[in-house]
Design an enzyme around this catalytic site. Structure first.
Site, mmCIF file in Angstrom:
data_model
loop_
_atom_site.group_PDB
_atom_site.id
_atom_site.type_symbol
_atom_site.label_atom_id
_atom_site.label_comp_id
_atom_site.label_asym_id
_atom_site.label_seq_id
_atom_site.Cartn_x
_atom_site.Cartn_y
_atom_site.Cartn_z
ATOM 1 N N ARG A 136 10.130 -2.958 -5.543
ATOM 2 C CA ARG A 136 8.909 -3.166 -6.321
ATOM 3 C C ARG A 136 9.077 -4.445 -7.132
ATOM 4 O O ARG A 136 10.132 -4.683 -7.731
ATOM 5 C CB ARG A 136 8.653 -1.988 -7.268
ATOM 6 C CG ARG A 136 8.111 -0.736 -6.566
ATOM 7 C CD ARG A 136 6.679 -0.929 -6.082
ATOM 8 N NE ARG A 136 6.126 0.267 -5.449
ATOM 9 C CZ ARG A 136 6.259 0.574 -4.174
ATOM 10 N NH1 ARG A 136 6.954 -0.211 -3.378
ATOM 11 N NH2 ARG A 136 5.691 1.653 -3.663
ATOM 12 N N GLU A 146 0.700 -7.782 -7.358
ATOM 13 C CA GLU A 146 0.187 -7.992 -5.999
ATOM 14 C C GLU A 146 -1.347 -7.853 -5.971
ATOM 15 O O GLU A 146 -1.904 -7.025 -6.675
ATOM 16 C CB GLU A 146 0.821 -6.953 -5.062
ATOM 17 C CG GLU A 146 2.317 -7.141 -4.916
ATOM 18 C CD GLU A 146 2.963 -6.036 -4.089
ATOM 19 O OE1 GLU A 146 2.254 -5.252 -3.442
ATOM 20 O OE2 GLU A 146 4.199 -5.967 -4.109
ATOM 21 N N HIS A 187 4.240 -7.648 1.233
ATOM 22 C CA HIS A 187 4.524 -6.221 1.114
ATOM 23 C C HIS A 187 4.423 -5.537 2.480
ATOM 24 O O HIS A 187 3.603 -4.646 2.690
ATOM 25 C CB HIS A 187 3.570 -5.568 0.110
ATOM 26 C CG HIS A 187 4.108 -4.264 -0.402
ATOM 27 N ND1 HIS A 187 3.796 -3.750 -1.634
ATOM 28 C CD2 HIS A 187 4.938 -3.349 0.158
ATOM 29 C CE1 HIS A 187 4.407 -2.600 -1.817
ATOM 30 N NE2 HIS A 187 5.095 -2.328 -0.739
HETATM 31 C C1 8YV Z 1 4.582 0.724 2.216
HETATM 32 C C2 8YV Z 1 6.026 0.910 0.133
HETATM 33 O O1 8YV Z 1 4.522 -0.009 3.374
HETATM 34 O O2 8YV Z 1 6.527 3.066 0.904
HETATM 35 C C3 8YV Z 1 6.435 2.319 -0.092
HETATM 36 O O3 8YV Z 1 6.678 2.660 -1.275
HETATM 37 O O4 8YV Z 1 5.858 0.182 -0.775
HETATM 38 C C4 8YV Z 1 5.843 0.340 1.493
HETATM 39 O O5 8YV Z 1 6.945 0.654 2.265
HETATM 40 C C5 8YV Z 1 3.320 0.369 1.475
HETATM 41 O O6 8YV Z 1 3.326 1.085 0.327
HETATM 42 C C6 8YV Z 1 2.077 0.676 2.303
HETATM 43 O O7 8YV Z 1 1.903 2.026 2.444
#
Ligand code: 8YV
Length: 344
Positions: free
Chosen positions: A241, A270, A288
């Site tokens: 993050r 973001e 992301h």
């Molecule tokens: C996802 C993510 O691709 O799973 C998570 O926490 O941040 C990413 O791996 C994104 O959130 C889209 O769903």
């Protein structure tokens, strides 16, 4: 009466057909985060929402949407949900762990390689017609083999990254918040990794990869002081993050080349990316896409849909984040109310 569900984003046709058997679905797709008033307008009257990290599920939103009973977060991270407020309202929160570990660890390794071997910079160099022939000092970067990688967080993705790092001949040090337990023994035995404090990891590591969740303990875990401890040849990778790093401090260190490079798949706000980062050649920037693989995203969506179907069929979903919010009697009643309304 079918469950009223808000899906933020899209579902594969097969998953839509699976969910629509049980639910009245409203879809709202978006690239940038929805304003809270917009999200509120769509969430009002819904009993469940399938959300993603860009969707902020705040306590104010929960107050305005008293029908909400389940937040099925299509992600392993759930920092976008006010978990304490959800639990206080008996709103169950689920996530999608265990299916995106390899994809995300692959991307972290790809970012490390891209930064170390200057792959994106070299690609631009060729495309811009700057390559005039072989030079022994063209696009030099650090070797990986024999260097030290520091891993922050040894959950599923951190372990998957460790596997990849070992395969590239890296020595491993790691740090974690939790007290020593059997996970440390497993990680040490499997990856010949040494547990150190963050301060030591920052000083020893040639490459650092962040694999911890974002919470009150890890927000700006990597700030000015931590960046100052890193080696000038250090490469910092973040697929976790954005807010785990003080982004402004990182920009300053990269501009001054006080660390070698950074590979970033996540950012503090973001999809905003600071202009200064866009102009640097010692940064690799991705939108992301940590888990952006066909099978992985399908599995994440399957888990998110299955959580809605399970809960409103009276079964505890597989991945409940806030265990205290799951009350079997309450969900038996909710299921019965739906069945009664359907039979009328
Ligand atoms: C996802 C993510 O691709 O799973 C998570 O926490 O941040 C990413 O791996 C994104 O959130 C889209 O769903």
């Amino acid at each position: 009466m079918k469950v009223k569900v808000l899906v933020l984003g899209r579902l594969l046709q097969s998953l839509h057909e699976k969910l629509v058997e049980h639910a009245e679905i409203e879809y709202v797709d978006r690239e940038a985060p929805l304003a809270q008033d917009m999200l509120m307008a769509h969430l009002k009257g819904k009993e469940a929402v399938i959300s993603e990290p860009l969707d902020t599920i705040s306590s104010e939103l929960m107050d305005a949407c008293p029908s909400l009973k389940l937040i099925s977060n299509r992600a392993v991270g759930f920092d976008n949900v006010n978990l304490m407020q959800a639990t206080q309202r008996s709103i169950v929160v689920t996530n999608t762990p265990g299916v995106l570990d390899a994809a995300t660890a692959d991307l972290a390794m790809a970012l490390l390689l891209a930064c170390a071997r200057r792959i994106c910079e070299a690609d631009r160099y060729v495309r811009q017609g700057k390559w005039t022939g072989f030079k022994s000092d063209l696009m030099l970067g650090p070797d990986l083999f024999g260097k030290t990688a520091g891993i922050i967080g040894i959950g599923r993705i951190g372990q998957a990254f460790a596997q990849r790092a070992r395969a590239f001949g890296l020595k491993l040090v790691y740090t974690r918040n939790a007290p020593r337990d059997e996970q440390d023994d497993k990680f040490k035995d499997e990856f010949h990794a040494q547990r150190v404090e963050l301060e030591e990891l920052l000083q020893r590591a040639d490459f650092i990869s962040i694999h911890c969740p974002l919470n009150s303990q890890t927000r700006h875990l990597i700030g000015q002081a931590e960046l100052d401890r890193m080696k000038p040849e250090c490469i910092l990778i973040n697929t976790a993050r954005g807010a785990i790093i003080d982004q402004q401090a990182l920009v300053s260190h990269l501009v001054q080349r006080r660390i070698y490079a950074a590979g970033l798949d996540v950012f503090e706000n973001e999809p905003e990316v600071p202009q200064q980062l866009l102009e640097l050649d010692n940064v690799v920037l991705l939108p992301h896409i940590g888990s952006a693989c066909f099978e992985t995203r399908r599995r994440m969506s399957e888990l998110a849909v299955d959580a809605v179907i399970a809960a409103f069929s009276g079964s505890r979903p597989e991945h409940v984040v806030n265990a205290d919010a799951w009350n079997q009697e309450r969900w038996d009643l909710i299921t019965k109310e739906h069945q009664t309304a359907t039979s009328k």
